[in-house]
Design a protein around this motif. Structure first.
Motif, PDB file in Angstrom:
ATOM      1  N   TYR A 243       0.860  -1.186   0.000  1.00 20.03           N
ATOM      2  CA  TYR A 243       0.000   0.000   0.000  1.00 20.03           C
ATOM      3  C   TYR A 243       0.896   1.236   0.000  1.00 20.03           C
ATOM      4  CZ  TYR A 243      -4.153   2.820   0.960  1.00 20.03           C
ATOM      5  OH  TYR A 243      -5.189   3.723   0.859  1.00 20.03           O
ATOM      6  N   THR A 244       1.307   1.633  -1.200  1.00 14.79           N
ATOM      7  CA  THR A 244       2.213   2.758  -1.374  1.00 14.79           C
ATOM      8  C   THR A 244       2.289   3.074  -2.862  1.00 14.79           C
ATOM      9  OG1 THR A 244       4.471   3.579  -0.979  1.00 14.79           O
ATOM     10  CG2 THR A 244       4.236   1.248  -1.506  1.00 14.79           C
ATOM     11  N   PHE A 245       3.030   4.118  -3.209  1.00 13.21           N
ATOM     12  CA  PHE A 245       3.212   4.472  -4.613  1.00 13.21           C
ATOM     13  C   PHE A 245       4.142   3.461  -5.279  1.00 13.21           C
ATOM     14  CE2 PHE A 245       5.082   7.238  -8.012  1.00 13.21           C
ATOM     15  CZ  PHE A 245       3.921   7.352  -8.763  1.00 13.21           C
ATOM     16  N   ILE A 246       4.011   3.319  -6.584  1.00 17.75           N
ATOM     17  CA  ILE A 246       4.679   2.259  -7.342  1.00 17.75           C
ATOM     18  C   ILE A 246       6.191   2.253  -7.161  1.00 17.75           C
ATOM     19  CG2 ILE A 246       4.762   3.698  -9.423  1.00 17.75           C
ATOM     20  CD1 ILE A 246       4.223  -0.113  -9.367  1.00 17.75           C
ATOM     21  N   THR A 247       6.831   3.425  -7.012  1.00 16.63           N
ATOM     22  CA  THR A 247       8.291   3.448  -7.044  1.00 16.63           C
ATOM     23  C   THR A 247       8.933   2.817  -5.818  1.00 16.63           C
ATOM     24  OG1 THR A 247       8.250   5.717  -6.217  1.00 16.63           O
ATOM     25  CG2 THR A 247       8.492   5.411  -8.591  1.00 16.63           C
ATOM     26  N   THR A 248       8.191   2.668  -4.722  1.00 16.45           N
ATOM     27  CA  THR A 248       8.755   1.944  -3.585  1.00 16.45           C
ATOM     28  C   THR A 248       9.162   0.539  -4.010  1.00 16.45           C
ATOM     29  OG1 THR A 248       7.300   3.182  -2.096  1.00 16.45           O
ATOM     30  CG2 THR A 248       8.348   1.209  -1.213  1.00 16.45           C
ATOM     31  N   ALA A 249       8.379  -0.064  -4.879  1.00 19.59           N
ATOM     32  CA  ALA A 249       8.680  -1.412  -5.348  1.00 19.59           C
ATOM     33  C   ALA A 249       9.414  -1.435  -6.680  1.00 19.59           C
ATOM     34  CB  ALA A 249       7.385  -2.215  -5.468  1.00 19.59           C
ATOM     35  N   SER A 250       9.070  -0.518  -7.599  1.00 19.74           N
ATOM     36  CA  SER A 250       9.723  -0.544  -8.912  1.00 19.74           C
ATOM     37  C   SER A 250      11.194  -0.174  -8.815  1.00 19.74           C
ATOM     38  CB  SER A 250       9.007   0.384  -9.896  1.00 19.74           C
ATOM     39  OG  SER A 250       9.035   1.730  -9.466  1.00 19.74           O
ATOM     40  N   SER A 251      11.586   0.615  -7.809  1.00 19.84           N
ATOM     41  CA  SER A 251      13.007   0.910  -7.616  1.00 19.84           C
ATOM     42  C   SER A 251      13.776  -0.371  -7.295  1.00 19.84           C
ATOM     43  CB  SER A 251      13.197   1.933  -6.499  1.00 19.84           C
ATOM     44  OG  SER A 251      12.716   1.446  -5.261  1.00 19.84           O
ATOM     45  N   VAL A 252      13.125  -1.303  -6.638  1.00 20.96           N
ATOM     46  CA  VAL A 252      13.753  -2.606  -6.348  1.00 20.96           C
ATOM     47  C   VAL A 252      13.973  -3.378  -7.644  1.00 20.96           C
ATOM     48  CG1 VAL A 252      13.481  -4.784  -5.092  1.00 20.96           C
ATOM     49  CG2 VAL A 252      12.679  -2.639  -4.057  1.00 20.96           C
ATOM     50  N   ILE A 253      12.971  -3.367  -8.515  1.00 17.27           N
ATOM     51  CA  ILE A 253      13.102  -4.017  -9.815  1.00 17.27           C
ATOM     52  C   ILE A 253      14.243  -3.397 -10.615  1.00 17.27           C
ATOM     53  CG2 ILE A 253      11.968  -4.371 -12.052  1.00 17.27           C
ATOM     54  CD1 ILE A 253      10.862  -6.187  -9.917  1.00 17.27           C
TER      55      ILE A 253
END
Length: 407
Positions: A95-105
């Protein structure tokens, strides 16, 4: 007599506008001074960027601060500096904006989604610990809406498992946990200066840390891999030009002078609005306990129960509330793992194991928040007066009365 809802042509409950950003001739003069100087760039044209970095570090109680082009890049700098390698796992909330996870990718690592606490919508420490594997290298916690995560529990877990903690504080400028500024508790704190944020220059980001090695690496990555004391055309690390301009820096320095007072106002209004909304059946403000010594309320969030509003859907309720003049939003449509990026594994990177399957992920609290519960009031509205908070609550009551009258 039943009041006609604004969405149906009635009068708005809230007539006031809440402008953002807030500025005056100080900001205009500061930017104009840089324009007239002809020294717009960084790092070879003046010291406005370094000046702001030092100001922000002092404000946050951290040793170092490094600016960059946005809050997405700031997360990427933090991850690389924390030593993640291709295929490593990084625990993140859904539950957050996409870049919290896409930065990991982008770092060729695997985002591992764990559920949120139903009373705070922040990442749940118990869910973190149960998700740790031998491949886990870091945890990104998001102080969502400006409400501090349970940092004591999270830092205890990180120490026991030798994990790095990155605080995504994009919503949490000036917010505090036990009197300590958010972003300064973990290994790295990451902030955004995008146009909606509580401290803004239109775009921009910054990372803070107390760790000498992390600082040196993030500074290098931000500046095309150069190192302090090296030659201009010597590049030691796989960085890029992520520098901000002198104009952004002076604008941020001016805006920083406003931040403490604005945060205090948001915090006081949030506490008052909690009291008002808690008296309305079907409305539950998120929990903040004594550890939350200051909340930045980038988003004021409450939980909505449709059964107390005649079965009215959250989407329709949010539309009605907005029509009444409350700057609000219905929140994310679904958790991050349900985004096409993750459902289709459209990663364009080489280190995500074939057995990673985001179609099987299920975080029930986050899904409920997205589908039926979470309603947001936006940060600029929290800079209003107490009578504005009263009007927000009146707008909610007006909708509830109308829905019950229709039964």
């Amino acid at each position: 007599m039943k009041q006609q809802l604004a969405i149906n042509g009635g009068h708005k409950t809230v007539q006031k506008q809440f402008p953002w950003p807030i500025y005056d001739e100080h900001e205009v003069a500061a930017v104009a001074g840089i324009v007239r100087s002809g020294k717009w760039g960084n790092p070879d044209c003046g010291d406005a960027v370094e000046k702001f970095e030092k100001e922000f570090a002092v404000y946050c109680g951290s040793k170092y601060a490094i600016t960059c082009v946005n809050g997405s890049v700031s997360l990427r700098l933090a991850l690389i500096a924390c030593g993640v390698k291709p295929g490593d796992e990084v625990i993140v909330p859904p539950y957050t904006f996409i870049t919290t996870a896409s930065s990991v990718i982008e770092c060729n690592c695997v985002p591992v989604f764990v559920d949120i606490d139903p009373e705070t919508y922040n990442i749940h420490p118990k869910a973190i610990e149960s998700a740790i594997t031998e491949r886990t290298k870091a945890i990104i916690v998001v102080h969502f809406g400006g409400l501090a995560c349970d940092m004591d529990a999270i830092m205890d877990i990180a120490r026991r498992y030798n994990l790095r903690v990155i605080e995504d504080a994009a919503h949490a400028h000036s917010a505090e946990y036990k009197g300590q500024k958010l972003g300064s508790i973990g290994d790295v704190g990451s902030f955004s200066f995008q146009s909606s944020k509580n401290l803004t220059a239109g775009e921009g980001g910054i990372v803070i840390t107390n760790n000498d090695e992390l600082y040196a690496m993030m500074r290098s990555l931000r500046n095309v891999g150069r190192v302090e004391g090296g030659q201009w055309y010597d590049h030691y690390n796989p960085g890029c030009n992520y520098r901000i301009t002198q104009m952004q820096a002076v604008l941020l320095s001016c805006q920083l002078k406003r931040l403490a007072e604005q945060t205090s106002r948001r915090n006081e209004n949030g506490l008052f609005l909690d009291q008002l909304l808690s008296d309305i059946k079907g409305i539950t403000p998120l929990r903040r306990d004594a550890t939350i010594t200051k909340h930045s309320y980038h988003i004021y969030i409450f939980k909505y129960d449709a059964s107390e509003f005649g079965g009215l859907s959250k989407e329709k309720f949010a539309d009605m509330l907005a029509a009444e003049g409350v700057p609000c939003f219905k929140g994310y449509p679904h958790p991050l793992y349900k985004q096409p990026l993750f459902q289709n594994k459209n990663f364009m990177c080489y280190a995500i194991p074939d057995d990673v399957d985001y179609m099987t992920i299920h975080c029930p609290v986050a899904e409920l928040a997205c589908a039926t519960e979470a309603v947001w009031i936006l940060q600029h509205a929290m800079l209003g007066e107490r009578e504005d908070m009263i009007a927000f609550a009146e707008a909610v009551r007006k909708i509830q009365s109308a829905m019950k009258a229709d039964l």
